[in-house]
Design an enzyme around this catalytic site. Structure first.
Site, PDB file in Angstrom:
ATOM      1  CG  ASN A   9      -1.599   1.433   1.479  1.00  0.00           C
ATOM      2  OD1 ASN A   9      -2.118   1.768   0.695  1.00  0.00           O
ATOM      3  ND2 ASN A   9      -2.098   1.106   2.543  1.00  0.00           N
ATOM      4  CE  LYS A  11      -0.027   3.097   4.600  1.00  0.00           C
ATOM      5  NZ  LYS A  11      -0.105   3.818   6.102  1.00  0.00           N
ATOM      6  CG  HIS A  94      -6.485   1.794   5.374  1.00  0.00           C
ATOM      7  ND1 HIS A  94      -5.427   2.644   6.204  1.00  0.00           N
ATOM      8  CD2 HIS A  94      -4.536   0.916   5.193  1.00  0.00           C
ATOM      9  CE1 HIS A  94      -4.082   2.710   6.683  1.00  0.00           C
ATOM     10  NE2 HIS A  94      -3.784   1.357   5.815  1.00  0.00           N
ATOM     11  CD  GLU A  96      -2.860   5.146   6.545  1.00  0.00           C
ATOM     12  OE1 GLU A  96      -3.469   4.991   4.994  1.00  0.00           O
ATOM     13  OE2 GLU A  96      -2.576   4.903   7.451  1.00  0.00           O
ATOM     14  CD  GLU A 166      -3.364  -2.418   7.271  1.00  0.00           C
ATOM     15  OE1 GLU A 166      -2.145  -2.794   6.884  1.00  0.00           O
ATOM     16  OE2 GLU A 166      -4.375  -1.187   7.001  1.00  0.00           O
ATOM     17  N   GLY A 172       2.368   1.826  10.405  1.00  0.00           N
ATOM     18  CA  GLY A 172       3.319   3.287  10.521  1.00  0.00           C
ATOM     19  C   GLY A 172       4.090   4.153  12.287  1.00  0.00           C
ATOM     20  CB  SER A 211       5.726  -1.483  12.029  1.00  0.00           C
ATOM     21  OG  SER A 211       4.947  -0.302  12.222  1.00  0.00           O
TER      22      SER A 211
HETATM   23  P1  13P Z   1       3.523   0.248   7.777  1.00  0.00           P
HETATM   24  O1  13P Z   1       3.498  -0.405   7.191  1.00  0.00           O
HETATM   25  O2  13P Z   1       3.663   1.785   7.245  1.00  0.00           O
HETATM   26  O3  13P Z   1       2.856   0.558   9.258  1.00  0.00           O
HETATM   27  O4  13P Z   1       1.329   0.655   7.196  1.00  0.00           O
HETATM   28  C1  13P Z   1       0.470  -0.706   7.209  1.00  0.00           C
HETATM   29  C2  13P Z   1      -0.609  -0.019   6.637  1.00  0.00           C
HETATM   30  O5  13P Z   1      -1.026   0.614   7.031  1.00  0.00           O
HETATM   31  C3  13P Z   1      -1.065  -0.859   5.112  1.00  0.00           C
HETATM   32  O6  13P Z   1      -1.760  -0.661   4.773  1.00  0.00           O
END
Ligand code: 13P
Length: 249
Positions: A9, A11, A94, A96, A166, A172, A211
């Site tokens: 992803n 982003k 997601h 976010e 997740e 992150g 992560s």
């Molecule tokens: P990270 O791997 O940066 O923690 O992000 C995970 C994520 O949100 C994947 O969709």
């Protein structure tokens, strides 16, 4: 036997040139033995990335998808549009999107159903916040997020879909869930889906995200119900992402 899926992803990162270079590096890293690999670039980079990956081993998907098929929905991109552009997958829900853009369980469920109707495989993201985990609410949160999808998409919702667990506190932050923490939630997800249809539960791929990197991927994917990963930060670094793909295979 479930074939693992590693999905990157990206982003909202990168220029057009970066996206092309990243896609090419991953495409050139193929073939991948016993693992499916997908990348999820920003919408505007999809045509370039699809062109680079065409005919190869890397699948392409989007980071979100409209809850409607077409019409006056400014700013949205439909499943049929994405399918026409060569996408196989679309993320929905997601954290976010849920947190920063107020996407409710119900809206996420509608996006999920629209993805299926438009010929895409939805990757439904579920997960609890740190406060919810500390309050012992992890399973009830996940159960609620899954139930919302079943309410809209029906008991067969997970016949051809992917779930990504997740934990919000792991995204992150560098604080990866332990393999045991991930396994416990993945087993719970599978059991909920299996209650609807035993075969769908058995076939469902459940990815871990939060992560995940080359150093911890092996221990996570070794768990019985962890069928791959949804990778954020590490998916932007070709060597790191390719290393996770090889580990999962
Ligand atoms: P990270 O791997 O940066 O923690 O992000 C995970 C994520 O949100 C994947 O969709």
């Amino acid at each position: 036997m479930r074939k693992p899926l590693i999905a990157g992803n990206w982003k909202m990162n990168g220029t057009r040139a970066n996206a092309g270079a990243l896609a090419r590096a991953i495409h050139d890293g193929a073939p991948f033995a016993d693992v499916e690999v997908a990348v999820l670039p920003p919408f505007v980079h999809l045509p370039d990335v699809v062109a680079i990956c065409e005919g190869g081993d890397v699948r392409v998907g989007a980071q979100n998808v409209a809850d409607q098929a077409s019409g006056a929905y400014t700013g949205e991109v439909s499943a049929a549009m994405l399918a026409e552009f060569g996408c196989r997958y679309a993320l929905v829900g997601h954290s976010e999107r849920r947190t920063h853009y107020g996407e409710s369980d119900e809206l996420v469920a509608k996006r999920f159903a629209a993805a299926l109707a438009g010929g895409l495989v939805p990757i439904l993201c579920v997960g609890e916040t740190l406060a919810e985990r500390e309050a012992g609410e992890t399973e009830s949160v996940i159960a609620r997020q899954l139930a919302a999808v079943v309410e809209v998409a029906g008991d067969d919702a997970f016949a051809d879909a992917v779930v990504a667990y997740e934990p919000v506190w792991a995204i992150g932050t560098g604080h990866t869930a332990t393999p045991e923490q991930a396994q416990a939630v993945h087993a719970f997800v599978r059991q909920r889906v299996a209650q609807l249809d035993a075969d769908h539960g058995e076939r469902l791929r459940i990815l871990y995200g939060g992560s995940m990197k080359a150093a911890n991927a092996a221990a996570l994917v070794a768990m019985e119900d962890v069928d791959g990963g949804l990778i954020g930060g590490a998916s932007l670094v070709p060597d790191d992402f390719l290393s996770i793909c090889r580990t999962a295979g």
